[in-house]
Structure formats: structure tokens, C-alpha cells
Design a protein around this motif. Structure first.
Motif, PDB file in Angstrom:
ATOM      1  N   PHE A 152      -1.034 -93.469 -27.116  1.00  0.00           N
ATOM      2  CA  PHE A 152      -1.312 -92.090 -27.414  1.00  0.00           C
ATOM      3  C   PHE A 152      -2.142 -91.940 -28.906  1.00  0.00           C
ATOM      4  N   ASP A 153      -1.923 -92.643 -29.605  1.00  0.00           N
ATOM      5  CA  ASP A 153      -2.930 -92.775 -30.801  1.00  0.00           C
ATOM      6  C   ASP A 153      -4.465 -93.139 -30.438  1.00  0.00           C
ATOM      7  N   LEU A 154      -4.507 -94.042 -29.469  1.00  0.00           N
ATOM      8  CA  LEU A 154      -5.797 -94.378 -29.230  1.00  0.00           C
ATOM      9  C   LEU A 154      -6.307 -93.136 -28.249  1.00  0.00           C
ATOM     10  N   HIS A 155      -5.609 -92.517 -27.611  1.00  0.00           N
ATOM     11  CA  HIS A 155      -6.135 -91.375 -26.951  1.00  0.00           C
ATOM     12  C   HIS A 155      -6.362 -89.978 -27.581  1.00  0.00           C
ATOM     13  N   ARG A 156      -5.864 -90.147 -28.808  1.00  0.00           N
ATOM     14  CA  ARG A 156      -6.229 -89.056 -29.794  1.00  0.00           C
ATOM     15  C   ARG A 156      -7.700 -89.169 -30.225  1.00  0.00           C
ATOM     16  N   LYS A 157      -8.335 -90.243 -30.218  1.00  0.00           N
ATOM     17  CA  LYS A 157      -9.517 -90.503 -30.615  1.00  0.00           C
ATOM     18  C   LYS A 157     -10.594 -89.548 -29.623  1.00  0.00           C
ATOM     19  N   VAL A 158     -10.379 -89.519 -28.261  1.00  0.00           N
ATOM     20  CA  VAL A 158     -11.186 -88.961 -27.403  1.00  0.00           C
ATOM     21  C   VAL A 158     -10.572 -87.685 -26.866  1.00  0.00           C
ATOM     22  N   ASN A 159      -9.213 -87.232 -27.557  1.00  0.00           N
ATOM     23  CA  ASN A 159      -8.672 -85.871 -26.941  1.00  0.00           C
ATOM     24  C   ASN A 159      -7.872 -85.656 -28.049  1.00  0.00           C
ATOM     25  N   PRO A 160      -8.368 -84.999 -29.163  1.00  0.00           N
ATOM     26  CA  PRO A 160      -7.834 -84.820 -30.411  1.00  0.00           C
ATOM     27  C   PRO A 160      -6.939 -83.417 -30.293  1.00  0.00           C
ATOM     28  N   GLU A 161      -7.205 -82.632 -29.317  1.00  0.00           N
ATOM     29  CA  GLU A 161      -7.047 -81.467 -29.435  1.00  0.00           C
ATOM     30  C   GLU A 161      -5.754 -81.019 -28.343  1.00  0.00           C
ATOM     31  N   ASP A 162      -4.925 -81.910 -27.858  1.00  0.00           N
ATOM     32  CA  ASP A 162      -4.120 -81.910 -26.860  1.00  0.00           C
ATOM     33  C   ASP A 162      -2.746 -81.982 -27.190  1.00  0.00           C
ATOM     34  N   VAL A 163      -1.818 -80.898 -27.137  1.00  0.00           N
ATOM     35  CA  VAL A 163      -0.528 -80.897 -27.325  1.00  0.00           C
ATOM     36  C   VAL A 163       0.523 -81.945 -26.488  1.00  0.00           C
ATOM     37  N   GLU A 164      -0.237 -82.324 -25.295  1.00  0.00           N
ATOM     38  CA  GLU A 164       0.442 -83.137 -24.562  1.00  0.00           C
ATOM     39  C   GLU A 164       0.498 -84.269 -24.997  1.00  0.00           C
ATOM     40  N   ASN A 165      -0.747 -84.987 -25.489  1.00  0.00           N
ATOM     41  CA  ASN A 165      -0.639 -86.251 -26.136  1.00  0.00           C
ATOM     42  C   ASN A 165       0.138 -86.276 -27.318  1.00  0.00           C
ATOM     43  N   SER A 166       0.251 -85.307 -27.948  1.00  0.00           N
ATOM     44  CA  SER A 166       1.075 -85.328 -29.333  1.00  0.00           C
ATOM     45  C   SER A 166       2.492 -85.439 -28.982  1.00  0.00           C
TER      46      SER A 166
END
Length: 283
Positions: A152-166
């Protein structure tokens, strides 16, 4: 959070092209019709057409790929996994089938198998790794929490504004470390306007209570499917929050509500459904 389009997946495998003669040619036409039915949201028709194609040419991996994709759409996950297994047997280069089988396994509660298939896909497509949030969810349920945090740290690079990732980053971190540590490391998000994602983030940050998330969904000026989705996500992420806090009773209560009262067509409902079934099997 998104999943692949069928056409894009098929295009990943050059082995799907087959010589056309006799029944094989008829089968190819049926595969095309099945693919068109799938794209038109007629998954039942796609299943029927793909099966006809297979009856004519049982060595056409594309027919099994469309069949598996249609079964996935219909939430027939066991049948989907079998179809994708056949694709792999016929065309080992069809790595997209590993990714789709991973979805079927995740939705069936076979989390370790899902991770293995997602990893097999990523071996051939490492550039897709940052986008693979589904792998992160599978890692969480497989108990590989540190690896989930990394995903999910990695996914943040391509999808930084997604609460579900957070949220999933928090959930993995809370298990790998503690909820306190997870709050400290919570990924900030400022532009996810979906109801009740703002409140979900505030809950995981320790700023509000679970009931505030439920109230945000209930009080939103929404109707129909939008209201059902808001209620689903509120209960899902409240349930997961309670799980991180060790309150199994409350977690089960809200996960049951999410799955049984607010069924939606999104991938995350399937995740919640798998979560609930596995939880009940453990009791």
C-alpha cells in the motif's frame, strides 16, 4: 480502485491467437461473440457462447479466458478459477489468467493462493506492481501484514488520493505493529470526496468514533444505489476498524451488515463477503 478490462487482459497474451480451420474457425467466431456479450454486460450469454466455443475447440485458451471472466462477473468464483486454470494449462504464457484466477481465489477466501497468483502475474509484468492494490488486500488476509504495508506504500505512488489505500495501509500496519503506530503512519488524503471516506480517514486517525462514520452515510443527501454504497463502505471500514482494535463482536456485526444488507456490484463487496464467510468458518 479499478480492475482490468477484458480486452486489455486478452491482449497481454500473444498465445491466444490460433489457426482457424473447420470447427476451430467456428469456435473463434463464438469467442468473439462471447467477448462482445461480456463487454455488453451480458455475462450469462458470454458463458453460454464460450461453452459452445469450447465444445467445438477445447484447445482454445481464449474461450476459457472469456468463460472465466464471465463467471467472475457473475460471482461464480469456483467456476472462474477452473476456467483460468485451463487457460494456463493450454497457454502458459497467458499470465493475465494468473491475475484473474487470483481474483477468483481472493473472492473465494483462498488468500494465500491469490497472493501466489498475483505474484506470478507480476513476475511477467513488474511495471504493474504499484497499481496492484488487490495484492495488498490478499496479503492482509494471508497474514502477511508487513508485506501489505509495503504494497500500500507502493500503491500510494500511483493513487495518492484514495482513502481506501490509506485504510488498508493502516489495517496492515496495525497488525504488523500496533494501532497507535498505524495512526502515526496514516497516509494523508485530502481529495477523496466519496461518502463517507472523509470520516473513515478521521476514524482511523483517532479523531472520531465509529458511529460518526455510520451517521455520515445515513445523513448524506444520497438515494438509491449511491446511498446503499455509502452504507456498505461505512459498515465495511467500521468493521475492519473494530477488527484492528480486537473487538470481534462489533467487527462481525458491521461486516454482516455490509454484506447482507448493502450488497453492491463493486469488488469490495466480494472482499467483504469472503471476509465474512471465512470469519464464520473459524467459529
Amino acid at each position: 480502485m479499478r480492475v482490468f478490462a477484458l480486452a486489455a487482459l486478452i491482449a497481454l497474451s500473444p498465445g491466444f491467437a490460433r489457426a482457424a480451420d473447420g470447427d476451430a474457425e467456428k469456435a473463434l467466431k463464438l469467442v468473439e461473440e462471447a467477448g462482445a456479450a461480456y463487454k455488453a454486460e451480458n455475462a450469462g450469454d458470454a458463458v453460454a457462447l464460450a461453452k459452445k466455443a469450447i465444445a467445438l475447440d477445447a484447445k482454445n485458451p481464449a474461450a476459457f479466458f472469456v468463460l472465466g471472466s464471465a463467471h467472475l462477473k457473475l460471482r461464480q468464483n469456483g467456476d472462474a478459477a477452473k476456467a483460468f486454470t485451463q487457460v494456463i494449462a493450454l497457454d502458459p504464457k497467458a499470465v493475465a489468467a494468473y491475475d484473474r484466477r487470483g481474483d477468483a481465489e481472493l473472492k473465494s477466501g483462498k488468500f494465500k493462493e491469490a497472493v501466489a497468483d498475483f505474484d506470478k502475474y507480476l513476475e511477467a509484468n513488474p511495471e504493474f506492481a504499484p497499481k496492484h492494490w488487490r495484492r495488498g488486500i490478499a496479503l492482509y488476509y494471508a497474514g502477511r501484514y508487513k508485506d501489505g504495508v509495503a504494497q500500500f506504500d507502493l500503491h500510494r505512488k500511483v493513487n495518492p488520493e484514495d482513502v481506501e489505500n490509506s485504510a488498508w495501509h493502516y489495517l496492515c500496519n496495525a497488525r504488523a505493529n500496533t494501532p497507535k503506530k498505524a495512526r502515526e503512519d496514516l497516509i494523508p488524503v485530502s481529495e477523496d470526496s466519496r461518502v463517507p471516506m472523509k470520516q473513515v480517514l478521521e476514524l482511523y486517525a483517532g479523531k472520531i468514533k465509529p458511529q460518526d462514520v455510520i451517521d455520515a452515510a445515513e445523513k448524506a443527501k444520497l438515494g438509491g444505489e449511491a446511498l446503499k454504497e455509502a452504507r456498505f463502505y461505512a459498515n465495511l471500514y467500521v468493521a475492519l476498524y473494530y477488527e484492528a482494535e480486537g473487538d470481534e463482536k462489533k467487527a462481525l456485526e458491521h461486516m454482516t451488515a455490509a454484506v447482507e444488507k448493502y450488497k453492491i456490484g463493486h469488488y469490495m463487496w466480494d472482499v467483504a463477503d469472503a471476509h465474512l464467510r471465512v470469519s464464520k468458518e473459524k467459529k
